[in-house]
Design a protein around this motif. Structure first.
Motif, mmCIF file in Angstrom:
data_model
loop_
_atom_site.group_PDB
_atom_site.id
_atom_site.type_symbol
_atom_site.label_atom_id
_atom_site.label_comp_id
_atom_site.label_asym_id
_atom_site.label_seq_id
_atom_site.Cartn_x
_atom_site.Cartn_y
_atom_site.Cartn_z
ATOM 1 N N GLY A 114 -16.820 77.964 53.927
ATOM 2 C CA GLY A 114 -17.477 78.813 54.454
ATOM 3 C C GLY A 114 -16.762 79.920 54.688
ATOM 4 O O GLY A 114 -17.667 80.792 54.799
ATOM 5 N N SER A 285 -24.015 86.723 42.918
ATOM 6 C CA SER A 285 -24.220 85.826 43.751
ATOM 7 C C SER A 285 -22.562 85.539 44.402
ATOM 8 O O SER A 285 -21.860 85.870 44.115
ATOM 9 C CB SER A 285 -24.270 84.467 43.071
ATOM 10 N N ASP A 286 -22.651 84.525 45.714
ATOM 11 C CA ASP A 286 -21.289 83.964 46.130
ATOM 12 C C ASP A 286 -21.222 82.647 45.795
ATOM 13 O O ASP A 286 -21.524 82.118 44.805
ATOM 14 C CB ASP A 286 -21.531 83.679 47.488
ATOM 15 N N VAL A 288 -18.178 79.795 46.104
ATOM 16 C CA VAL A 288 -17.299 79.035 47.028
ATOM 17 C C VAL A 288 -15.953 78.875 46.431
ATOM 18 O O VAL A 288 -16.808 77.421 45.367
ATOM 19 C CB VAL A 288 -18.586 77.948 47.494
ATOM 20 N N SER A 547 -18.631 75.046 43.822
ATOM 21 C CA SER A 547 -20.132 75.949 43.312
ATOM 22 C C SER A 547 -20.678 77.324 43.550
ATOM 23 O O SER A 547 -19.981 78.483 44.145
ATOM 24 C CB SER A 547 -21.145 75.539 45.132
ATOM 25 N N LYS A 549 -23.327 79.855 44.821
ATOM 26 C CA LYS A 549 -24.649 80.168 45.535
ATOM 27 C C LYS A 549 -25.920 80.522 45.558
ATOM 28 O O LYS A 549 -25.688 81.379 44.544
ATOM 29 C CB LYS A 549 -24.337 79.935 47.461
ATOM 30 N N SER A 550 -27.006 79.917 45.600
ATOM 31 C CA SER A 550 -28.034 81.093 45.397
ATOM 32 C C SER A 550 -28.480 82.597 45.475
ATOM 33 O O SER A 550 -27.783 83.048 46.867
ATOM 34 C CB SER A 550 -29.351 80.052 45.447
ATOM 35 N N SER A 554 -30.519 78.815 50.916
ATOM 36 C CA SER A 554 -29.543 78.596 51.547
ATOM 37 C C SER A 554 -28.989 77.468 49.982
ATOM 38 O O SER A 554 -27.667 76.827 50.674
ATOM 39 C CB SER A 554 -29.245 77.621 52.840
ATOM 40 N N THR A 556 -27.802 75.787 46.178
ATOM 41 C CA THR A 556 -26.654 76.452 45.027
ATOM 42 C C THR A 556 -27.544 76.567 43.543
ATOM 43 O O THR A 556 -28.297 75.594 43.560
ATOM 44 C CB THR A 556 -25.754 75.603 44.739
ATOM 45 N N ASP A 559 -22.895 73.726 40.830
ATOM 46 C CA ASP A 559 -22.381 72.622 41.218
ATOM 47 C C ASP A 559 -21.276 72.300 40.015
ATOM 48 O O ASP A 559 -22.035 71.592 39.754
ATOM 49 C CB ASP A 559 -22.833 71.825 42.878
#
Length: 677
Positions: A114, A285-286, A288, A547, A549-550, A554, A556, A559
C-alpha cells in the motif's frame, strides 16, 4: 419567432388569397343571359374566346399558384416552428457554445503493502486565453513574473493542442507570490488566471522508475488509436497526459480517469464570452503492484554501491539490472535497472536538452529497462541448462567424468579451446563442472550434440523449453526476446559470408554450451529459467500487477491470477544433479563467496557467470539464485556490464536482495578481485 407572429402571418396570407379570388370572380360579368319569358338560361353563343375571358382565366391561374405557394411556405413555417423547433434551437445553441475538456487525476500506483510509488499532488498552474498571444506587453509581463522568456510564453499560449477554446497552460507549480500578484492586478493580466491542477508525484524519487514509467502529452499514434471502436477503449483529446512507458503505459486504460467537461459561450470568432455547465472529472483507478519497495530500495542501492566498487577497481560498470520474483506465482518483488532516471523530469513537459541527455549513449541510455530489454550473452549461468540437456538426451550421465588441463582439443589441436581456469580443474564430472564452472565439461557436451545425428540441436531445444529465445510475457512494454542460435539461424544471418562460414560448426556448439557465441538472453528470461529449476517443472508468467482497486469503496475490481506458461517436465534425478552443483557454487567453490552466504539463516542455491563481450571489450557478470533451497520461494538474478566477473559484482547484488527479503543484511565486505566464475 412566437406563435402569435405565426398566426398574424397566416391571417395576412389568407386575406391576400381572398382578395385575389374576389378580384377575379367578384367583379367580372356573367357569361350567361336570362330569358324574361321564364325559359332556362342559355349560352349567348358558342365558346367565349374574348380577351376579357382570357384575362380572367389567367387571374384564376395566378390566384391558384399564389395560394399554392403560400400554402407551401406556411406548411414549411409550421414544420420549422412547431415540429423542428428543438432541433434548430440545439443547432443555434451549438453555434454559440463549446465544450472544453477538464483533465482528470490519474490513478495512483502502490506497492504490495500500500505504499505510494506514484501519486498526485496539487499544482498551481498559470493559464492564459488564446488571444493573450497577440499582446506583446502582457506576454512580457507574464514572462518577467514567472521567470520565462516572452517568446517561450508566447509559444505556450499559441499551443492549441488541448483545444481551440481551452485555456493554455503557461507554467506549473507557480509560487503563492505569483498567484497573489496576478490576483492584485486583474486589469493588467486580463486574459490570465490561476487554476489548481494535479501533477504526478513520486514520493520515492527515482525508485522503481523503470517499472512505473513516466507520462507525457498524448502522441499522434495514441490519438489515432482513439478511433478504435472497441468497447471500453480509452479515447483521447489533443493535449491529454497519458502513460508513455512502464506501468503508466501498460495499464493506461485503468489509470486514465474520465475527463470532466466545461461548457463555454463563444462569439463568432471563437472567443470565450462566458461559462456555463460543468461536469466534474472522475479520477482513474489505483493500481497495486507486486513490488516490495523495501526490497526494491535494497536492490537499487546495492547496484550503485557495487558499481562504484567496480569503478574504483578500474572497470567501467556502466549498466546493471536485478530481478527478484516469487517463483510460486510469478510476482515480481523487485526489478531494478541502472543507470536510472527521475520520472518527475517529465512533469509539465520535458525540455529538449533533458530529453537528449536521457537518449545519450554517453549517459548509457538511462531510459532503457535492462531487466527486460537488455540482451547479453549468458556466460556460465547457462551451464545448469546445458547439464539438463546432456542428461535428457543421453550425451552424459551422472557417472560421466572428464579431465581438465586448462586446454581442450576435442576437435583437434588446430581447434583448441581454453578453460577459464587455465591451470586446469583436474578430474571433473557434471556436479563439479557446475560448481567450479569448468568449461571443458561443457565443451564435451557441445561436441556430443554436434555428433549426435538424432538430436544435434538438443541444447537449443532445452534452452527454448526453459523460455529462452522468446518473450516471457511480463506485463511491461518493450520486452526483448533474446536469441538461441542454431544452424538455420546462422545460415540466414550470415547470408553474405562464404558457405563454410555460414555452416554450423562444432565450435558453435561449444560456445553455446558455455553461454558464449551468438546466444543472447535477458535477465528476466534467466530468472524465469532458474525459477523452473527451483520449482522442478512449472514456470509462472512474471507479472508486476497485483490488483486494481475499485474507484469506490475499499475492494478491488481486478485481481491477477497466476498463470503457468511453461512446464519443463525434467527428470527429478537430473534436477538433483544440478541442485548439488548449484549448492557447491555457494558453499564450496570459493571461501570468498561462501562467507557471504553462511551468515544467512536460509540455504541458497546459485550460479556465477561471466560472459565475454567482444564488441565492448569488458565482460558482463551474472549471478542467479533461488531460496530457500529445500522449498524455494524466491528466484533472484542480477547482471552488471563491464566488470571483472559475476562473482565480484552481480553476486553481491543478489546477496543484498535476499538479505532484504529475509531481513538479514550481508555484513561481509566486498572483494572486487574475486575472479571465480
Amino acid at each position: 419567432m412566437s406563435f402569435t407572429v405565426i398566426i398574424i402571418i397566416v391571417c395576412v396570407a389568407v386575406a391576400a388569397a381572398l382578395i385575389a379570388v374576389f378580384l377575379v370572380f367578384g367583379r367580372s360579368e356573367t357569361n350567361f343571359k336570362f330569358d324574361i319569358g321564364g325559359n332556362g338560361p342559355k349560352a349567348s353563343g358558342g365558346s367565349d374566346t374574348s380577351a376579357e375571358t382570357t384575362t380572367q382565366g389567367r387571374l384564376v391561374g395566378q390566384a391558384a399558384v399564389t395560394g399554392g405557394i403560400f400554402a407551401v411556405l406556411l406548411g414549411k413555417l409550421w414544420s420549422m416552428q412547431l415540429l423542428s423547433s428543438d432541433e434548430y434551437a440545439q443547432q443555434a445553441e451549438s453555434n454559440r457554445t463549446r465544450t472544453v475538456s477538464v483533465p482528470a487525476p490519474r490513478g495512483r500506483i502502490l506497492d504490495r503493502n500500500g505504499k505510494e510509488i506514484v501519486t498526485n499532488r496539487s499544482s498551481l498552474t498559470v493559464l492564459a486565453e488564446a488571444d493573450v498571444a497577440n499582446d506583446d506587453i502582457e506576454l512580457t509581463l507574464i514572462g518577467n513574473l514567472i521567470g520565462m522568456p516572452a517568446l517561450a510564453v508566447k509559444r505556450k499560449v499559441e499551443d492549441s493542442s488541448a483545444g481551440a477554446q481551452s485555456m493554455r497552460s503557461v507554467a506549473v507549480d507557480v509560487s503563492r507570490r505569483v498567484v497573489a500578484f496576478l490576483g492584485e492586478h486583474p486589469t493588467v493580466f486580463s486574459g490570465v488566471s490561476v487554476a489548481e491542477r494535479t501533477q504526478r508525484s513520486y514520493p520515492y524519487g527515482s525508485l522503481a522508475a523503470h517499472v512505473v514509467g513516466y507520462t507525457g502529452t498524448v502522441t499522434s499514434d495514441q490519438l489515432n488509436a482513439t478511433d478504435s471502436s472497441d468497447e471500453g477503449a480509452v479515447h483521447y483529446s489533443s493535449g491529454d497526459t497519458v502513460g508513455q512507458s512502464g506501468v503508466e503505459l501498460q495499464y493506461e486504460s485503468v489509470l486514465q480517469g474520465v475527463a470532466g467537461e466545461q461548457t463555454v459561450y463563444v462569439d463568432a470568432d471563437g472567443n470565450v464570452l462566458d461559462y456555463s455547465t460543468y461536469v466534474e472529472p472522475r479520477s482513474g483507478s489505483d493500481v497495486v503492484l507486486t513490488l516490495d519497495m523495501d526490497v526494491q530500495k535494497a536492490a537499487e542501492e546495492s547496484i550503485v554501491k557495487v558499481a562504484e566498487y567496480q569503478q574504483k577497481a578500474g572497470y567501467s560498470a556502466t549498466g546493471a539490472c536485478a530481478i527478484a520474483i516469487d517463483c510460486t506465482n510469478g510476482e515480481v518483488i523487485a526489478m531494478a535497472s541502472y543507470p536510472t532516471y527521475s520520472p518527475s523530469i517529465f512533469v509539465g513537459g520535458i525540455s529538449t536538452s533533458d530529453w537528449e541527455a536521457l537518449q545519450s549513449e554517453d549517459a548509457h541510455f538511462p531510459l532503457m529497462n535492462r531487466a527486460i530489454s537488455g540482451q547479453y550473452p549468458s556466460g556460465s549461468i547457462i551451464k545448469s541448462l546445458t547439464t539438463l540437456a546432456a542428461l535428457s538426451y543421453g550425451i552424459a550421465t551422472a557417472s560421466s567424468s572428464w579431465y581438465c588441463t586448462g586446454w581442450w582439443t576435442g576437435f583437434g589441436k588446430d581447434y583448441g579451446m581454453k578453460c577459464w581456469w587455465t591451470s586446469g580443474h583436474g578430474e571433473v564430472n557434471l556436479v563439479t563442472g557446475i560448481t567450479y564452472s569448468c568449461d571443458v565439461v561443457f565443451y564435451e557436451i557441445g561436441k556430443g550434440f554436434f555428433y549426435d545425428k538424432d538430436n544435434p540441436e538438443g541444447m537449443q531445444d532445452t534452452f527454448k523449453k526453459f523460455g529462452l529465445g522468446s518473450l516471457t510475457g511480463i506485463d511491461l512494454p518493450s520486452e526483448a526476446e533474446g536469441r538461441v542460435p542454431d544452424a538455420e539461424w546462422k545460415w540466414n544471418y550470415w547470408s553474405s559470408a562464404t558457405e563454410q562460414q555460414r555452416t554450423w560448426q562444432g565450435g558453435d556448439n561449444c560456445n553455446l554450451a558455455i553461454g558464449q557465441g551468438d546466444l543472447l538472453v535477458t535477465c528476466m528470461q534467466m530468472v524465469d529459467a532458474y525459477a523452473g529449476i527451483a520449482n522442478r517443472g512449472p514456470i509462472y508468467k512474471p507479472h508486476v500487477l497485483k490488483s486494481v482497486k475499485s474507484a469506490t469503496g475499499s475492494g478491488t475490481v481486478i485481481d491477477y491470477n497466476p498463470e503457468v506458461i511453461i512446464n519443463t517436465d525434467e527428470d527429478s534425478a537430473n534436477l538433483d544433479i544440478v541442485d548439488e552443483g548449484l549448492s557447491g557454487v555457494v558453499y564450496q567453490e570459493s571461501p570468498t563467496q561462501t562467507a557471504h552466504w553462511t551468515n544467512l539463516d536460509v540455504a541458497v542455491r546459485g550460479k556465477t557467470g561471466t560472459a565475454e563481450q567482444t564488441s565492448v571489450g569488458e565482460p558482463v557478470g551474472w549471478f542467479m539464485a533461488f531460496v530457500p533451497a529445500e522449498n524455494p520461494k524466491y528466484a533472484v538474478g542480477a547482471n552488471m556490464d563491464r566488470v571483472l566477473s559475476g562473482a565480484s559484482s552481480a553476486m553481491y547484488v543478489v546477496r543484498d536482495i535476499i538479505g532484504a527479503i529475509y531481513g538479514q543484511p550481508d555484513d561481509v565486505s566486498y572483494d572486487t578481485t574475486n575472479v571465480d566464475r
